[in-house]
Design a protein around this motif. Structure first.
Motif, PDB file in Angstrom:
ATOM      1  N   ASN A  15      -7.498  -2.356   5.133  1.00  0.00           N
ATOM      2  CA  ASN A  15      -6.157  -1.809   5.342  1.00  0.00           C
ATOM      3  C   ASN A  15      -5.864  -0.693   4.333  1.00  0.00           C
ATOM      4  OD1 ASN A  15      -4.474  -3.542   7.433  1.00  0.00           O
ATOM      5  ND2 ASN A  15      -5.758  -4.960   6.284  1.00  0.00           N
ATOM      6  N   GLN A  16      -6.796   0.207   4.169  1.00  0.00           N
ATOM      7  CA  GLN A  16      -6.642   1.305   3.223  1.00  0.00           C
ATOM      8  C   GLN A  16      -5.485   2.230   3.597  1.00  0.00           C
ATOM      9  OE1 GLN A  16      -8.942   2.223   0.281  1.00  0.00           O
ATOM     10  NE2 GLN A  16      -8.842  -0.010   0.512  1.00  0.00           N
ATOM     11  N   LEU A  17      -5.135   2.275   4.874  1.00  0.00           N
ATOM     12  CA  LEU A  17      -4.031   3.115   5.303  1.00  0.00           C
ATOM     13  C   LEU A  17      -2.726   2.725   4.618  1.00  0.00           C
ATOM     14  CD1 LEU A  17      -2.945   5.356   7.125  1.00  0.00           C
ATOM     15  CD2 LEU A  17      -2.652   3.644   8.938  1.00  0.00           C
ATOM     16  N   VAL A  18      -2.535   1.437   4.376  1.00  0.00           N
ATOM     17  CA  VAL A  18      -1.322   0.989   3.688  1.00  0.00           C
ATOM     18  C   VAL A  18      -1.261   1.583   2.287  1.00  0.00           C
ATOM     19  CG1 VAL A  18      -0.056  -1.004   2.807  1.00  0.00           C
ATOM     20  CG2 VAL A  18      -1.176  -1.140   5.042  1.00  0.00           C
ATOM     21  N   LEU A  19      -2.396   1.613   1.578  1.00  0.00           N
ATOM     22  CA  LEU A  19      -2.425   2.200   0.243  1.00  0.00           C
ATOM     23  C   LEU A  19      -2.133   3.698   0.300  1.00  0.00           C
ATOM     24  CD1 LEU A  19      -5.524   0.473  -1.441  1.00  0.00           C
ATOM     25  CD2 LEU A  19      -3.180  -0.356  -1.219  1.00  0.00           C
ATOM     26  N   GLU A  20      -2.724   4.379   1.281  1.00  0.00           N
ATOM     27  CA  GLU A  20      -2.492   5.810   1.431  1.00  0.00           C
ATOM     28  C   GLU A  20      -1.006   6.107   1.607  1.00  0.00           C
ATOM     29  OE1 GLU A  20      -4.463   8.431   1.360  1.00  0.00           O
ATOM     30  OE2 GLU A  20      -6.494   7.599   1.467  1.00  0.00           O
ATOM     31  N   LYS A  21      -0.369   5.366   2.506  1.00  0.00           N
ATOM     32  CA  LYS A  21       1.049   5.606   2.777  1.00  0.00           C
ATOM     33  C   LYS A  21       1.924   5.170   1.615  1.00  0.00           C
ATOM     34  CE  LYS A  21       2.548   7.106   5.948  1.00  0.00           C
ATOM     35  NZ  LYS A  21       2.834   8.544   6.207  1.00  0.00           N
ATOM     36  N   ALA A  22       1.557   4.088   0.943  1.00  0.00           N
ATOM     37  CA  ALA A  22       2.326   3.653  -0.231  1.00  0.00           C
ATOM     38  C   ALA A  22       2.332   4.751  -1.284  1.00  0.00           C
ATOM     39  CB  ALA A  22       1.727   2.366  -0.798  1.00  0.00           C
ATOM     40  N   PHE A  23       1.179   5.328  -1.519  1.00  0.00           N
ATOM     41  CA  PHE A  23       1.104   6.418  -2.498  1.00  0.00           C
ATOM     42  C   PHE A  23       2.003   7.572  -2.074  1.00  0.00           C
ATOM     43  CE2 PHE A  23      -0.572  10.248  -4.431  1.00  0.00           C
ATOM     44  CZ  PHE A  23      -0.810   9.852  -5.738  1.00  0.00           C
ATOM     45  N   ASP A  24       1.953   7.943  -0.811  1.00  0.00           N
ATOM     46  CA  ASP A  24       2.765   9.056  -0.318  1.00  0.00           C
ATOM     47  C   ASP A  24       4.256   8.818  -0.525  1.00  0.00           C
ATOM     48  OD1 ASP A  24       0.514  10.408   0.488  1.00  0.00           O
ATOM     49  OD2 ASP A  24       0.702   9.899   2.612  1.00  0.00           O
ATOM     50  N   TYR A  25       4.709   7.566  -0.297  1.00  0.00           N
ATOM     51  CA  TYR A  25       6.131   7.250  -0.423  1.00  0.00           C
ATOM     52  C   TYR A  25       6.565   6.993  -1.863  1.00  0.00           C
ATOM     53  CZ  TYR A  25       6.038   6.622   4.658  1.00  0.00           C
ATOM     54  OH  TYR A  25       5.893   6.809   6.008  1.00  0.00           O
ATOM     55  N   GLY A  26       5.643   7.104  -2.805  1.00  0.00           N
ATOM     56  CA  GLY A  26       5.997   6.865  -4.197  1.00  0.00           C
ATOM     57  C   GLY A  26       5.976   5.402  -4.577  1.00  0.00           C
ATOM     58  N   VAL A  27       5.430   4.548  -3.706  1.00  0.00           N
ATOM     59  CA  VAL A  27       5.283   3.121  -4.027  1.00  0.00           C
ATOM     60  C   VAL A  27       4.002   3.004  -4.864  1.00  0.00           C
ATOM     61  CG1 VAL A  27       5.115   0.772  -3.104  1.00  0.00           C
ATOM     62  CG2 VAL A  27       6.459   2.498  -1.901  1.00  0.00           C
ATOM     63  N   ARG A  28       4.107   3.344  -6.126  1.00  0.00           N
ATOM     64  CA  ARG A  28       2.936   3.479  -6.983  1.00  0.00           C
ATOM     65  C   ARG A  28       2.895   2.420  -8.088  1.00  0.00           C
ATOM     66  NH1 ARG A  28       2.836  10.165  -7.115  1.00  0.00           N
ATOM     67  NH2 ARG A  28       2.826  10.372  -4.823  1.00  0.00           N
ATOM     68  N   TYR A  29       3.484   1.302  -7.804  1.00  0.00           N
ATOM     69  CA  TYR A  29       3.348   0.082  -8.598  1.00  0.00           C
ATOM     70  C   TYR A  29       2.586  -0.867  -7.685  1.00  0.00           C
ATOM     71  CZ  TYR A  29       5.168  -4.215 -10.959  1.00  0.00           C
ATOM     72  OH  TYR A  29       5.318  -5.433 -11.594  1.00  0.00           O
ATOM     73  N   TRP A  30       1.323  -1.134  -8.031  1.00  0.00           N
ATOM     74  CA  TRP A  30       0.461  -1.975  -7.191  1.00  0.00           C
ATOM     75  C   TRP A  30       0.118  -3.250  -7.925  1.00  0.00           C
ATOM     76  CZ3 TRP A  30      -3.599   1.960  -4.826  1.00  0.00           C
ATOM     77  CH2 TRP A  30      -2.898   2.903  -4.059  1.00  0.00           C
ATOM     78  N   ASP A  31       0.338  -4.359  -7.239  1.00  0.00           N
ATOM     79  CA  ASP A  31       0.141  -5.681  -7.840  1.00  0.00           C
ATOM     80  C   ASP A  31      -0.988  -6.422  -7.129  1.00  0.00           C
ATOM     81  OD1 ASP A  31       1.460  -8.177  -9.392  1.00  0.00           O
ATOM     82  OD2 ASP A  31       0.941  -8.788  -7.347  1.00  0.00           O
ATOM     83  N   THR A  32      -1.898  -6.996  -7.905  1.00  0.00           N
ATOM     84  CA  THR A  32      -2.969  -7.797  -7.349  1.00  0.00           C
ATOM     85  C   THR A  32      -3.252  -8.939  -8.316  1.00  0.00           C
ATOM     86  OG1 THR A  32      -5.235  -7.735  -6.485  1.00  0.00           O
ATOM     87  CG2 THR A  32      -4.753  -6.291  -8.351  1.00  0.00           C
ATOM     88  N   ALA A  33      -4.353  -9.664  -8.083  1.00  0.00           N
ATOM     89  CA  ALA A  33      -4.728 -10.767  -8.965  1.00  0.00           C
ATOM     90  C   ALA A  33      -6.207 -11.064  -8.802  1.00  0.00           C
ATOM     91  CB  ALA A  33      -3.904 -12.024  -8.661  1.00  0.00           C
ATOM     92  N   TYR A  34      -6.777 -11.633  -9.834  1.00  0.00           N
ATOM     93  CA  TYR A  34      -8.196 -12.007  -9.829  1.00  0.00           C
ATOM     94  C   TYR A  34      -8.524 -12.905  -8.639  1.00  0.00           C
ATOM     95  CZ  TYR A  34     -12.576 -14.139 -11.499  1.00  0.00           C
ATOM     96  OH  TYR A  34     -13.874 -14.594 -11.616  1.00  0.00           O
ATOM     97  N   SER A  35      -7.584 -13.771  -8.279  1.00  0.00           N
ATOM     98  CA  SER A  35      -7.848 -14.782  -7.249  1.00  0.00           C
ATOM     99  C   SER A  35      -7.541 -14.330  -5.829  1.00  0.00           C
ATOM    100  CB  SER A  35      -7.034 -16.045  -7.543  1.00  0.00           C
ATOM    101  OG  SER A  35      -5.639 -15.761  -7.495  1.00  0.00           O
ATOM    102  N   TYR A  36      -6.771 -13.251  -5.648  1.00  0.00           N
ATOM    103  CA  TYR A  36      -6.324 -12.894  -4.307  1.00  0.00           C
ATOM    104  C   TYR A  36      -7.511 -12.580  -3.394  1.00  0.00           C
ATOM    105  CZ  TYR A  36      -1.467 -12.325  -5.939  1.00  0.00           C
ATOM    106  OH  TYR A  36      -0.217 -12.525  -6.447  1.00  0.00           O
ATOM    107  N   GLY A  37      -7.571 -13.327  -2.301  1.00  0.00           N
ATOM    108  CA  GLY A  37      -8.610 -13.091  -1.309  1.00  0.00           C
ATOM    109  C   GLY A  37     -10.012 -13.257  -1.854  1.00  0.00           C
ATOM    110  N   GLY A  38     -10.179 -14.114  -2.861  1.00  0.00           N
ATOM    111  CA  GLY A  38     -11.493 -14.299  -3.447  1.00  0.00           C
ATOM    112  C   GLY A  38     -12.033 -13.034  -4.100  1.00  0.00           C
ATOM    113  N   GLY A  39     -11.125 -12.150  -4.526  1.00  0.00           N
ATOM    114  CA  GLY A  39     -11.538 -10.900  -5.164  1.00  0.00           C
ATOM    115  C   GLY A  39     -11.437  -9.688  -4.254  1.00  0.00           C
ATOM    116  N   ARG A  40     -11.209  -9.900  -2.961  1.00  0.00           N
ATOM    117  CA  ARG A  40     -11.160  -8.777  -2.018  1.00  0.00           C
ATOM    118  C   ARG A  40      -9.961  -7.863  -2.256  1.00  0.00           C
ATOM    119  NH1 ARG A  40     -14.017  -8.216   2.370  1.00  0.00           N
ATOM    120  NH2 ARG A  40     -12.275  -7.435   3.635  1.00  0.00           N
TER     121      ARG A  40
END
Length: 416
Positions: free
Chosen positions: A76-101
């Motif tokens: 779902n790289q398109l979501v990241l592309e559009k987030a960047f465009d809209y200024g949604v440039r605070y990205w949150d993840t975690a070591y465990s999310y999706g087994g690292g995916r």
């Protein structure tokens, strides 16, 4: 902060233009031509950007909307592309999310766009509680993310202030000096008020992500905790702002809940926005909250949330009353995360709050994998233990009167 917010008509117009032009920047993973880069920069400059707020005393401003990484980011790289465009440039993840995916998916993006890494306020988390494991997980997170630092590093899912040890503080200070993290803090889904209030007294916590929504924001304990964190210069990020229930009520409860939800939908539709957008708006009214972290699985959800962030229409007292009335009518299905109460009543033998959160992911989000992952993070599947516990004491003290015995057994069935 942006001096001017885009109105709805302007936003829709830009969304249409950017949707048509986005393919320019989405070539296969290879070098873009100069023309492509120029087109991408032009598109980015005309796309509306969400406002920003100060993140505590860090000296950093962050977008008021953050991208939660609990989804299949590699595909779902398109979501990241559009987030960047809209200024949604605070990205949150975690070591465990999706087994690292999740981390790996963001790493794919940074590999394609290394020049954008410094424009992203990047957050990841560790479930470890000792320096050796924390170091190992951070190194793996950096490898997956294809970066040499993260902006904010969280202890994941803190529910007890005893997690804030001198050993953890020393590790955080050492890791900051090494340049691998800029700021340090924690996320909390349960006993939020107690954890936040305790952190405000420490002097070394930079940021906190906490469950915060229209159901729980008006309690005296929550208000005091938010105020104490703000005075301590701690940056605050709200999560679980939609306050989705772990279950639906039964018989007459279902009718009452359905009526309340229908009334809410009708009210906000007439006002020109959705209940989901209203639930975000009421959280942004708390000025101490720097950002809302939302799991935006699709571009459609991202755009709806961006519209809420850009919309200048403020909530009225009637709007707030509708939200609070719905909260009161549907509270019997919502776990407020006050695990010190229910878990204390049964001697902390079962992580009730964690199991309720797992049910919420399954029942309200339809995400069975995340539900299983969440329950497994706190419970090892020993059903024999459940059979020996009398949950009536926990049910009697639960503020929302959840049928805890039934729900705990339902959560255990996730592993059947």
């Amino acid at each position: 902060m942006n001096k001017r917010r885009m109105n709805r008509r302007e936003f829709v117009k830009i969304v249409g233009l950017s949707g048509a032009a986005l393919a320019v920047g989405l070539r296969a993973r290879g070098a873009e031509s100069v023309a492509d880069q120029a087109a991408s920069e032009a598109l980015n400059s005309m796309t509306p950007k969400v406002p920003r707020r100060k993140f505590g005393a860090t000296g950093v401003e962050v977008p008021i909307l953050a991208l939660g990484g609990i989804f299949d980011i590699p595909t779902n790289q398109l979501v990241l592309e559009k987030a960047f465009d809209y200024g949604v440039r605070y990205w949150d993840t975690a070591y465990s999310y999706g087994g690292g995916r999740s981390e790996a998916g963001m790493g794919i993006y940074f590999e394609r766009h290394p020049e954008r890494r410094e424009e992203i306020f990047l957050v990841t988390k560790t479930g470890a509680r000792n320096p050796q494991e924390m170091t190992a997980q951070l190194e793996e997170s950096l490898r997956r993310l294809q970066t040499d630092y993260v902006d904010l590093y969280f202890l994941h899912g803190v529910s007890d202030p005893q997690a804030f040890t001198d050993e953890i503080r020393t590790w955080a200070e050492k890791t900051k000096k090494a340049g691998k993290i800029k700021f340090f803090g924690f996320s909390t889904h349960s006993n939020m008020e107690e954890c936040v209030a305790a952190a405000a007294k420490l002097g070394w916590i930079d940021g906190i992500m906490l469950t915060y929504n229209y159901r729980i924001m008006n309690t005296d304990r929550m208000k005091a905790a938010i105020e104490s964190a703000a005075k301590a210069g701690i940056g605050l990020t709200a999560m679980k702002t939609q306050a989705r229930p772990a279950r639906r009520g039964e018989s007459q409860e279902q009718d009452r809940e359905a009526n309340a939800q229908e009334a809410m939908v009708a009210h906000f539709t007439a006002r020109g926005f959705t209940p989901e957008q209203a639930k975000m708006k009421i959280v942004w009214e708390t000025k101490e909250i720097a950002s809302i972290c939302s799991a935006m699985y699709t571009v459609t959800v991202l755009q709806a949330n961006v519209m809420a962030a850009l919309d200048r229409k403020e909530l009225t007292e009637a709007d707030r009353s509708v939200l609070f009335a719905e909260a009161a009518e549907t509270c019997s299905g919502y776990c407020a995360g006050c695990s010190r109460i229910c878990e204390g009543a049964i001697g902390y033998k079962v992580p009730v709050s964690t199991m309720m959160r797992g049910l919420m992911y399954r029942n309200s989000y339809g995400d069975l994998e995340l539900a299983r992952e969440t329950v497994a993070s706190g419970w090892q599947g020993d059903r024999a233990v459940l059979g020996m516990i009398d949950f009536r004491a926990a049910e009697q003290v639960c503020p929302n009167r959840l049928p805890i015995a039934k729900l705990v057994k339902e959560a255990a069935e996730l592993f059947a």
